[in-house]
Design a protein around this motif. Structure first.
Motif, short mmCIF file in Angstrom:
data_model
loop_
_atom_site.label_atom_id
_atom_site.label_comp_id
_atom_site.label_asym_id
_atom_site.label_seq_id
_atom_site.Cartn_x
_atom_site.Cartn_y
_atom_site.Cartn_z
N VAL A 1 0.86 -1.19 0.00
CA VAL A 1 0.00 0.00 0.00
C VAL A 1 0.89 1.24 0.00
CG1 VAL A 1 -1.74 1.31 1.28
CG2 VAL A 1 -1.84 -1.19 1.25
N PHE A 2 0.53 2.21 -0.82
CA PHE A 2 1.25 3.48 -0.89
C PHE A 2 0.26 4.62 -0.68
CE2 PHE A 2 3.76 0.44 -3.16
CZ PHE A 2 5.08 0.79 -2.91
N VAL A 3 0.69 5.61 0.09
CA VAL A 3 -0.12 6.81 0.33
C VAL A 3 0.67 7.99 -0.21
CG1 VAL A 3 -1.30 8.24 2.04
CG2 VAL A 3 -1.06 5.77 2.43
N VAL A 4 0.06 8.78 -1.07
CA VAL A 4 0.78 9.88 -1.70
C VAL A 4 0.29 11.22 -1.15
CG1 VAL A 4 -0.85 10.07 -3.63
CG2 VAL A 4 1.53 10.79 -3.95
N ASP A 5 1.22 12.16 -0.99
CA ASP A 5 0.81 13.49 -0.51
C ASP A 5 0.77 14.48 -1.67
OD1 ASP A 5 3.40 14.30 -1.00
OD2 ASP A 5 3.89 14.77 1.09
N THR A 6 0.33 15.69 -1.38
CA THR A 6 0.13 16.70 -2.41
C THR A 6 1.45 17.10 -3.07
OG1 THR A 6 -1.69 17.56 -1.06
CG2 THR A 6 -0.94 18.95 -2.88
N CYS A 7 2.48 17.25 -2.27
CA CYS A 7 3.78 17.68 -2.79
C CYS A 7 4.29 16.71 -3.85
CB CYS A 7 4.77 17.79 -1.64
SG CYS A 7 6.40 18.39 -2.13
N ALA A 8 4.15 15.42 -3.60
CA ALA A 8 4.63 14.41 -4.55
C ALA A 8 3.90 14.51 -5.88
CB ALA A 8 4.44 13.01 -3.95
N LEU A 9 2.58 14.69 -5.84
CA LEU A 9 1.81 14.79 -7.08
C LEU A 9 2.03 16.11 -7.80
CD1 LEU A 9 -1.56 13.05 -6.16
CD2 LEU A 9 0.39 12.14 -7.42
N MET A 10 2.32 17.16 -7.05
CA MET A 10 2.61 18.44 -7.70
C MET A 10 3.94 18.37 -8.44
SD MET A 10 0.20 20.68 -7.39
CE MET A 10 1.10 22.17 -7.79
N ASN A 11 4.88 17.61 -7.91
CA ASN A 11 6.18 17.47 -8.56
C ASN A 11 6.18 16.42 -9.65
OD1 ASN A 11 8.54 19.10 -7.18
ND2 ASN A 11 7.11 18.53 -5.56
N ARG A 12 5.37 15.35 -9.45
CA ARG A 12 5.33 14.26 -10.44
C ARG A 12 3.89 13.79 -10.62
NH1 ARG A 12 8.89 9.24 -9.83
NH2 ARG A 12 7.85 8.91 -11.82
N PRO A 13 3.06 14.55 -11.33
CA PRO A 13 1.67 14.15 -11.51
C PRO A 13 1.51 12.82 -12.23
CG PRO A 13 2.19 16.15 -12.76
CD PRO A 13 3.38 15.85 -11.93
N GLU A 14 2.53 12.44 -13.04
CA GLU A 14 2.46 11.17 -13.77
C GLU A 14 2.70 9.97 -12.86
OE1 GLU A 14 6.80 12.21 -13.63
OE2 GLU A 14 4.91 13.31 -13.85
N LEU A 15 3.03 10.23 -11.62
CA LEU A 15 3.31 9.16 -10.67
C LEU A 15 2.15 8.18 -10.58
CD1 LEU A 15 5.37 8.81 -7.89
CD2 LEU A 15 3.15 9.17 -6.90
N ILE A 16 0.93 8.67 -10.67
CA ILE A 16 -0.26 7.82 -10.54
C ILE A 16 -0.25 6.71 -11.59
CG2 ILE A 16 -2.78 7.77 -10.71
CD1 ILE A 16 -2.78 10.59 -9.50
N SER A 17 0.10 7.05 -12.82
CA SER A 17 0.05 6.06 -13.90
C SER A 17 1.06 4.94 -13.70
CB SER A 17 0.27 6.74 -15.25
OG SER A 17 1.57 7.31 -15.31
N THR A 18 2.09 5.15 -12.89
CA THR A 18 3.08 4.09 -12.67
C THR A 18 2.51 2.95 -11.84
OG1 THR A 18 4.00 5.10 -10.66
CG2 THR A 18 4.94 5.80 -12.75
N PHE A 19 1.34 3.14 -11.27
CA PHE A 19 0.69 2.09 -10.49
C PHE A 19 -0.35 1.32 -11.30
CE2 PHE A 19 2.55 4.69 -7.25
CZ PHE A 19 2.82 3.83 -6.19
N ALA A 20 -0.44 1.64 -12.58
CA ALA A 20 -1.49 1.06 -13.43
C ALA A 20 -1.35 -0.45 -13.63
CB ALA A 20 -1.54 1.77 -14.78
N ASN A 21 -0.20 -1.02 -13.25
CA ASN A 21 -0.06 -2.48 -13.35
C ASN A 21 -0.93 -3.21 -12.32
OD1 ASN A 21 1.32 -2.19 -10.91
ND2 ASN A 21 3.34 -2.47 -11.83
N GLY A 22 -1.49 -2.45 -11.38
CA GLY A 22 -2.45 -3.02 -10.43
C GLY A 22 -1.85 -3.90 -9.35
#
Length: 209
Positions: free
Chosen positions: A103-124
Motif C-alpha cells: 500500500v502506498f499513500v501519496v501526498d500533495t507535494c509528490a503529485l505536484m512534482n510528479r503528476p504522472e506518478l499515478i500512472s506508474t501504479f497502473a499495473n495493479g
C-alpha cells in the motif's frame, strides 16, 4: 468448538497482556491497546477469523453461541471481548487491505512534482491511496497564478480522474485521527495523511512525499 473458542481468546489475551477479558472495555480502549502492539495487527485479525470459525462450529452442532453464553459466564465475557476486538480491528481491514500486498499513500507535494506518478501504479500490483485532503489541495492549486503550478495540479487531477474506477486507486480515504499518538496535532494536514498510512501499517504502508 468450545475449546477452540477458548484457546483463541487465551492467545489474544497473551498478545494483549494488559487487557482483562472480564473488563468491559470500549472499542476505543481496545484500539489503544492494539496500537501499542502494531506488529500484532495481522495476527490478531487471524484470531478473529479463528473465533468466527469456532462460533460457526457451535451453530453446526445445533447450538448458537448466544444460547451458551447465558449459561457460561466465561463465554459471555469472551463474546463481549471479541466483539470489541473485532470493532477495533475493523478500521485496519477493508477489501483493499486484504487484496493488495503493498500500500502506498501519496501526498500533495509528490503529485505536484510528479503528476504522472499515478500512472506508474497502473499495473495493479499495489494499492495507491490519494487522500481526499490531497485532492482538495490539488483543486486549490489548479487556479494558481503560477501557470507551472496550476498546470501540474491540473495534470494530477486529470490522472486521478483517468484511473478513478481502477481497483488499485483509492481516492476516498479521509484521515483517521484516533490512530495518531497524542503528541501529534490531528488538525495538521501532514498528520492527517500520516494517519491514513498508520491505518495500513500491517501492510507496511509507504508514504510518498
Amino acid at each position: 468448538a468450545f475449546c477452540d473458542a477458548e484457546q483463541t481468546v487465551l492467545r489474544v489475551l497473551e498478545k494483549l497482556s494488559e487487557l482483562d477479558m472480564h473488563i468491559k472495555y470500549s472499542s476505543e480502549q481496545v484500539l489503544e491497546s492494539i496500537l501499542m502492539h502494531r506488529d500484532l495487527i495481522a495476527p490478531l485479525y487471524s484470531e478473529i477469523r479463528n473465533w468466527d470459525d469456532a462460533v460457526r462450529s457451535f451453530a453446526a452442532c445445533g447450538c448458537s453461541i448466544e444460547e451458551i453464553k447465558h449459561t457460561a459466564s466465561n463465554i459471555d465475557a469472551a463474546v463481549v471481548f471479541m466483539d470489541r476486538l473485532r470493532d477495533a480491528l475493523s478500521i485496519f481491514f477493508d477489501e483493499a487491505a486484504v487484496k493488495f500486498q503493498s500500500v502506498f499513500v501519496v501526498d500533495t507535494c509528490a503529485l505536484m512534482n510528479r503528476p504522472e506518478l499515478i500512472s506508474t501504479f497502473a499495473n495493479g500490483k499495489s494499492l495507491l491511496i490519494v487522500p481526499v485532503l490531497v485532492q482538495a489541495e490539488l483543486d486549490g492549486q489548479k487556479e494558481s497564478e503560477n501557470e507551472a503550478t496550476a498546470s501540474q495540479a491540473r495534470e494530477a487531477i486529470r490522472q486521478i480522474e483517468q484511473y478513478r474506477d481502477a481497483d488499485w486507486l483509492d481516492n476516498t480515504q479521509n484521515s483517521c485521527p484516533k490512530l495518531l499518538s497524542r503528541d501529534l496535532d490531528p488538525t495538521r494536514n501532514d498528520n492527517k495523511i500520516l494517519s491514513i498510512g498508520i491505518k495500513y501499517i500491517h501492510k507496511n504502508a509507504t508514504l510518498i512525499t
